[in-house]
Write a protein that holds these residues in place. Structure first.
Motif, mmCIF file in Angstrom:
data_model
loop_
_atom_site.group_PDB
_atom_site.id
_atom_site.type_symbol
_atom_site.label_atom_id
_atom_site.label_comp_id
_atom_site.label_asym_id
_atom_site.label_seq_id
_atom_site.Cartn_x
_atom_site.Cartn_y
_atom_site.Cartn_z
ATOM 1 N N HIS A 298 16.035 -0.747 1.737
ATOM 2 C CA HIS A 298 15.746 -1.630 0.611
ATOM 3 C C HIS A 298 16.056 -1.003 -0.746
ATOM 4 C CE1 HIS A 298 13.535 -4.550 3.161
ATOM 5 N NE2 HIS A 298 13.232 -3.470 3.871
ATOM 6 N N HIS A 299 16.118 0.323 -0.806
ATOM 7 C CA HIS A 299 16.310 1.014 -2.080
ATOM 8 C C HIS A 299 17.423 2.054 -1.940
ATOM 9 C CE1 HIS A 299 12.473 -0.775 -3.358
ATOM 10 N NE2 HIS A 299 11.983 -0.392 -2.198
ATOM 11 N N ASP A 300 18.391 2.012 -2.859
ATOM 12 C CA ASP A 300 19.510 2.951 -2.830
ATOM 13 C C ASP A 300 19.086 4.386 -3.098
ATOM 14 O OD1 ASP A 300 21.566 1.252 -2.218
ATOM 15 O OD2 ASP A 300 22.206 0.931 -4.286
ATOM 16 N N ASP A 301 18.209 4.556 -4.085
ATOM 17 C CA ASP A 301 17.931 5.871 -4.641
ATOM 18 C C ASP A 301 16.429 6.149 -4.577
ATOM 19 O OD1 ASP A 301 17.911 8.237 -6.032
ATOM 20 O OD2 ASP A 301 18.650 7.400 -7.921
ATOM 21 N N VAL A 302 15.962 6.599 -3.418
ATOM 22 C CA VAL A 302 14.546 6.907 -3.228
ATOM 23 C C VAL A 302 14.291 8.317 -3.744
ATOM 24 C CG1 VAL A 302 12.660 7.124 -1.572
ATOM 25 C CG2 VAL A 302 14.437 5.377 -1.224
ATOM 26 N N ARG A 303 13.570 8.417 -4.857
ATOM 27 C CA ARG A 303 13.361 9.717 -5.505
ATOM 28 C C ARG A 303 12.091 10.421 -5.025
ATOM 29 N NH1 ARG A 303 16.426 10.555 -10.386
ATOM 30 N NH2 ARG A 303 18.314 9.313 -10.118
ATOM 31 N N MET A 304 10.999 9.684 -4.909
ATOM 32 C CA MET A 304 9.730 10.273 -4.513
ATOM 33 C C MET A 304 8.944 9.276 -3.682
ATOM 34 S SD MET A 304 7.996 12.301 -7.723
ATOM 35 C CE MET A 304 8.762 13.715 -8.508
ATOM 36 N N VAL A 305 8.275 9.776 -2.655
ATOM 37 C CA VAL A 305 7.313 8.999 -1.880
ATOM 38 C C VAL A 305 6.067 9.866 -1.790
ATOM 39 C CG1 VAL A 305 6.781 7.867 0.302
ATOM 40 C CG2 VAL A 305 9.131 7.850 -0.570
ATOM 41 N N ARG A 306 4.979 9.428 -2.405
ATOM 42 C CA ARG A 306 3.802 10.274 -2.531
ATOM 43 C C ARG A 306 2.566 9.509 -2.091
ATOM 44 N NH1 ARG A 306 5.427 14.538 -6.342
ATOM 45 N NH2 ARG A 306 3.252 15.132 -6.594
ATOM 46 N N ALA A 307 1.729 10.181 -1.323
ATOM 47 C CA ALA A 307 0.467 9.595 -0.856
ATOM 48 C C ALA A 307 -0.682 10.079 -1.729
ATOM 49 C CB ALA A 307 0.208 9.993 0.590
ATOM 50 N N ILE A 308 -1.651 9.206 -1.940
ATOM 51 C CA ILE A 308 -2.859 9.575 -2.653
ATOM 52 C C ILE A 308 -3.734 10.389 -1.707
ATOM 53 C CG2 ILE A 308 -4.896 8.674 -3.828
ATOM 54 C CD1 ILE A 308 -2.199 8.198 -5.246
ATOM 55 N N SER A 309 -4.163 11.555 -2.147
ATOM 56 C CA SER A 309 -4.888 12.453 -1.251
ATOM 57 C C SER A 309 -6.319 11.984 -0.989
ATOM 58 C CB SER A 309 -4.893 13.876 -1.813
ATOM 59 O OG SER A 309 -5.469 13.918 -3.104
ATOM 60 N N SER A 310 -6.965 11.390 -1.968
ATOM 61 C CA SER A 310 -8.344 10.919 -1.779
ATOM 62 C C SER A 310 -8.347 9.624 -0.975
ATOM 63 C CB SER A 310 -9.012 10.677 -3.129
ATOM 64 O OG SER A 310 -9.101 11.872 -3.867
ATOM 65 N N PRO A 311 -9.410 9.377 -0.213
ATOM 66 C CA PRO A 311 -9.485 8.107 0.532
ATOM 67 C C PRO A 311 -9.413 6.908 -0.410
ATOM 68 C CG PRO A 311 -11.172 9.640 1.272
ATOM 69 C CD PRO A 311 -10.573 10.241 0.039
ATOM 70 N N ALA A 312 -8.549 5.976 -0.089
ATOM 71 C CA ALA A 312 -8.411 4.770 -0.901
ATOM 72 C C ALA A 312 -7.802 3.680 -0.052
ATOM 73 C CB ALA A 312 -7.544 5.030 -2.135
ATOM 74 N N GLY A 313 -8.196 2.452 -0.344
ATOM 75 C CA GLY A 313 -7.586 1.299 0.282
ATOM 76 C C GLY A 313 -6.527 0.723 -0.637
ATOM 77 N N HIS A 314 -6.485 -0.611 -0.746
ATOM 78 C CA HIS A 314 -5.438 -1.268 -1.511
ATOM 79 C C HIS A 314 -5.548 -1.000 -3.010
ATOM 80 C CE1 HIS A 314 -2.269 -4.152 -2.070
ATOM 81 N NE2 HIS A 314 -3.020 -4.943 -2.821
ATOM 82 N N LEU A 315 -6.768 -0.793 -3.498
ATOM 83 C CA LEU A 315 -6.992 -0.658 -4.942
ATOM 84 C C LEU A 315 -7.012 0.799 -5.354
ATOM 85 C CD1 LEU A 315 -9.855 -3.312 -5.173
ATOM 86 C CD2 LEU A 315 -7.400 -3.687 -5.429
#
Length: 341
Positions: A298-315
């Motif tokens: 879906h994206h030509d140029d994926v620069r960063m994919v980062r997860a939030i370290s603290s527990p979190a849902g959609h918000l």
């Protein structure tokens, strides 16, 4: 300091908030190598409005960025057209451009969350020259796969169990059910979307349930991550506007789906950054199996994919505010250094 401003686009009034950069954080004059790095546009989803970014806006301004946070049409203080066709990708992208033009922002970094992520990606497809980079939150792409429009598909799923997508698209139903229950609904849906509940459990309720019947009871406010005063602001806004305008975004899903068919075989050409939380129900239930492995489709140029370290849902920007700000700032630092203004 926040400035509330308005612009009219073809008869639709659009409200937005602007925060100027903290010039003390930028050593050089605007436009210089050491000057303010640029403009960030924050695009919210449902059930939100510009205020969902109230914690993030001063952080980005303190980092030297100019921040624009619109109320998407149908929500907050922006006008709410009655025709679902008025919520097509072209229309809402032109809203974003109108706000940017009013502020003299030629190329911007767009941050999109929930429905706002769809608007962000549509802007990348329809007006890539206006987007310097895009940061998606929780929603990694807006798919058009398959031959069944989303409202038809939602109706088929709703024959088996409660599904909010189908419930919201029935004209007049949700508006009547939720009138006078704004605080109860907002409190329960925020809790259900958080890491403290498994949102997809609402699917265990039978067809014909109302959303309030399907949602869990929420513990009393304040919560660790959300205050009574913040809910007061949400309640006041939705008590004022009702839900008819915001729900047009759901009722326009087929309109958007057919419009996106025009570029479904095209990848987003704009530099792409993505933040997600491990307990997000959208990633679990609405983007197919293992969506993170499909970003390159879906994206030509994926620069960063980062997860939030603290527990979190959609918000995540509310549940794990400091972590989300840190990751957003990391993306923006990379953009400032590596993506031309």
């Amino acid at each position: 300091m926040l400035d509330h401003r308005y612009v009219d686009r073809d008869g639709v009034g659009l409200h937005y908030v602007v925060a100027e950069p903290d010039t003390a954080s930028a050593d050089g004059p605007p436009g210089s190598a050491d000057g303010p790095p640029g403009t960030v546009v924050l695009l919210h989803g449902f059930p939100h409005f510009w205020f969902t970014w109230h914690r993030m806006i001063p952080v980005l301004a303190a980092a030297g960025w100019r921040v624009i946070a619109p109320d998407l049409r149908g929500m907050g203080r922006s006008d709410a057209p009655a025709d679902v066709r008025a919520y097509s990708p072209r229309e809402v992208v032109d809203d974003v451009l109108a706000v940017c033009d009013a502020e003299g922002a030629e190329r911007v970094v767009v941050v999109g969350f929930d429905f706002g992520a769809g608007v962000a990606y549509d802007t990348c497809h329809l007006e890539p020259g206006r987007v310097r980079a895009v940061i998606g939150m929780e929603n990694p792409f807006m798919g058009t796969a398959g031959s069944v429009p989303p409202l038809e598909g939602s109706a088929m799923m709703a024959e088996k169990h409660f599904l909010h997508l189908n419930y919201f698209t029935q004209p007049g139903v949700a508006e009547a059910d939720l009138a006078g229950c704004e605080r109860e609904f907002l409190t329960r849906v925020f809790y259900a979307l958080s890491a403290e509940y498994h949102y997809l459990d609402v699917w265990q309720h039978p067809p014909g349930s109302t959303y309030l019947e399907a949602l869990p009871q929420a513990p009393p406010l304040p919560w660790r991550w959300f205050s009574v005063e913040e809910m007061d602001v949400y309640e006041a806004e939705y008590a004022r506007t009702g839900f008819a305008g915001p729900l047009q975004w759901y009722r326009a899903m087929d309109v958007s789906w057919f419009a996106r068919k025009e570029f479904e075989r095209q990848t987003n050409p704009v530099p792409f950054y993505f933040l997600y939380s491990e307990h997000d129900p959208d990633l679990e239930g609405f983007h197919g199996r293992d969506p993170l492995s499909k970003l390159g489709r879906h994206h030509d140029d994926v620069r960063m994919v980062r997860a939030i370290s603290s527990p979190a849902g959609h918000l995540m920007h509310l549940e794990a505010t400091e972590d989300t700000h840190r990751e957003i700032l990391a993306c923006l630092a990379d953009i400032a250094a590596a993506v031309p203004a």
